[in-house]
Design a protein around this motif. Sequence first.
Motif, short mmCIF file in Angstrom:
data_model
loop_
_atom_site.label_atom_id
_atom_site.label_comp_id
_atom_site.label_asym_id
_atom_site.label_seq_id
_atom_site.Cartn_x
_atom_site.Cartn_y
_atom_site.Cartn_z
N GLU A 6 -14.58 -78.34 -30.34
CA GLU A 6 -15.64 -78.95 -29.43
C GLU A 6 -16.94 -78.24 -29.22
O GLU A 6 -17.94 -78.65 -28.90
N GLU A 7 -16.99 -76.98 -29.71
CA GLU A 7 -18.31 -76.25 -29.71
C GLU A 7 -19.29 -76.78 -30.79
O GLU A 7 -20.27 -76.84 -30.70
N ARG A 8 -18.66 -77.04 -31.93
CA ARG A 8 -19.48 -77.69 -33.05
C ARG A 8 -19.90 -78.95 -33.03
O ARG A 8 -21.21 -79.40 -33.26
N SER A 9 -19.19 -79.62 -32.40
CA SER A 9 -19.44 -81.19 -31.97
C SER A 9 -20.07 -81.47 -30.70
O SER A 9 -20.45 -82.56 -30.46
N GLY A 10 -20.14 -80.62 -29.72
CA GLY A 10 -20.73 -80.61 -28.64
C GLY A 10 -19.63 -81.55 -27.57
O GLY A 10 -18.45 -81.59 -28.01
N VAL A 11 -20.02 -81.65 -26.29
CA VAL A 11 -19.14 -82.41 -25.41
C VAL A 11 -19.71 -83.48 -25.00
O VAL A 11 -20.83 -84.02 -25.04
N VAL A 12 -18.88 -84.46 -24.64
CA VAL A 12 -19.24 -85.80 -23.87
C VAL A 12 -19.06 -85.72 -22.32
O VAL A 12 -17.96 -86.01 -22.03
N PRO A 13 -19.94 -85.45 -21.55
CA PRO A 13 -19.70 -85.05 -20.32
C PRO A 13 -19.89 -86.49 -19.24
O PRO A 13 -20.40 -87.30 -19.62
N CYS A 14 -19.27 -86.35 -18.15
CA CYS A 14 -19.27 -87.50 -17.16
C CYS A 14 -19.78 -86.91 -16.23
O CYS A 14 -19.38 -85.99 -15.43
N GLY A 15 -21.12 -87.38 -15.82
CA GLY A 15 -21.83 -86.66 -14.66
C GLY A 15 -21.16 -87.34 -13.23
O GLY A 15 -20.77 -88.15 -13.13
N THR A 16 -21.19 -86.32 -12.18
CA THR A 16 -20.97 -86.57 -10.95
C THR A 16 -21.86 -86.12 -9.95
O THR A 16 -22.62 -85.36 -10.25
N TRP A 21 -17.87 -83.52 -15.53
CA TRP A 21 -16.25 -83.35 -16.20
C TRP A 21 -16.34 -83.74 -17.68
O TRP A 21 -16.99 -84.53 -17.91
N TYR A 22 -15.60 -83.08 -18.44
CA TYR A 22 -15.31 -83.56 -20.00
C TYR A 22 -13.90 -83.15 -20.29
O TYR A 22 -13.27 -82.17 -19.73
N GLN A 23 -13.68 -83.42 -21.46
CA GLN A 23 -12.34 -83.22 -22.08
C GLN A 23 -12.25 -82.98 -23.72
O GLN A 23 -13.11 -83.54 -24.47
N THR A 24 -11.24 -82.29 -24.04
CA THR A 24 -10.81 -82.20 -25.34
C THR A 24 -9.49 -82.59 -25.53
O THR A 24 -8.76 -83.27 -24.48
N LEU A 25 -8.79 -82.68 -26.67
CA LEU A 25 -7.41 -83.17 -26.88
C LEU A 25 -6.56 -82.24 -25.72
O LEU A 25 -5.50 -83.01 -25.17
N GLU A 26 -6.83 -81.11 -25.43
CA GLU A 26 -5.82 -80.42 -24.84
C GLU A 26 -6.24 -80.07 -23.45
O GLU A 26 -5.33 -79.69 -22.51
N GLU A 27 -7.33 -79.94 -23.18
CA GLU A 27 -8.12 -79.69 -21.89
C GLU A 27 -9.05 -80.53 -21.21
O GLU A 27 -9.41 -81.28 -21.72
N VAL A 28 -8.99 -80.50 -19.78
CA VAL A 28 -10.30 -80.96 -19.09
C VAL A 28 -11.00 -79.98 -18.47
O VAL A 28 -10.37 -78.94 -17.79
N GLU A 107 -11.56 -91.97 -8.60
CA GLU A 107 -13.02 -91.54 -8.52
C GLU A 107 -13.41 -90.74 -9.66
O GLU A 107 -12.48 -90.46 -10.52
N TYR A 108 -14.72 -90.76 -9.73
CA TYR A 108 -15.47 -89.84 -11.07
C TYR A 108 -15.11 -90.58 -12.41
O TYR A 108 -14.81 -89.72 -13.24
N ALA A 109 -14.98 -91.95 -12.44
CA ALA A 109 -14.78 -92.51 -13.57
C ALA A 109 -16.09 -92.41 -14.41
O ALA A 109 -17.14 -92.50 -13.83
N ALA A 110 -15.62 -92.26 -15.69
CA ALA A 110 -16.61 -92.42 -16.90
C ALA A 110 -17.09 -93.69 -16.94
O ALA A 110 -16.12 -94.70 -16.85
#
Length: 157
Positions: A6-16, A21-28, A107-110
């Motif tokens: 996730e550090e190498r590829s960046g994140v895909v954030p959802c603005g609120t 918020w954003y997620q990986t396979l294991e975490e939110v 709430e807070y749907a992408a």
Amino acid sequence: MSAPFEERSGVVPCGTPWGRWYQTLEEVFIEVRVPPGTRAKDVRCSLRSQHISLAVCGQELLQGKLFDSTVTDEGTWTLEDRQLIRIVLMKTNRDAGNCWTSLLENEYAADPWVQDQMQRKLTLERFQRENPGFDFSGAEISGNYSKGGPDFSSLEK
């Protein structure tokens, strides 16, 4: 040792309205902007398996039923630079097909484009785990990647 995917590829954030918020396979990950100078004693945060609530200085900022379940004992929050609260939730279901489409149940749907990008990223993260010698952080994916992409586990090696 190389940086996590996730550090190498960046994140895909959802603005609120309160942050993102954003997620990986294991975490939110949840990032909440708070007034500068906020102290930890001003923060009330409750992290349960399927519910979250966050209040700062008595004002409710985030509260509701999570999109999916999390591991209660592994949820954490931190106050950074007295102006940002970072919450990390461990997903119970850590499958690439478990792409949260919203933070809370209703709430807070992408938006659809962000959901698509999140699913692509989780699928690439899954491929990275399955093929540790390769770097998928800059890869593009097309085709059938919904629900975690194709399953190659039944193929002979």
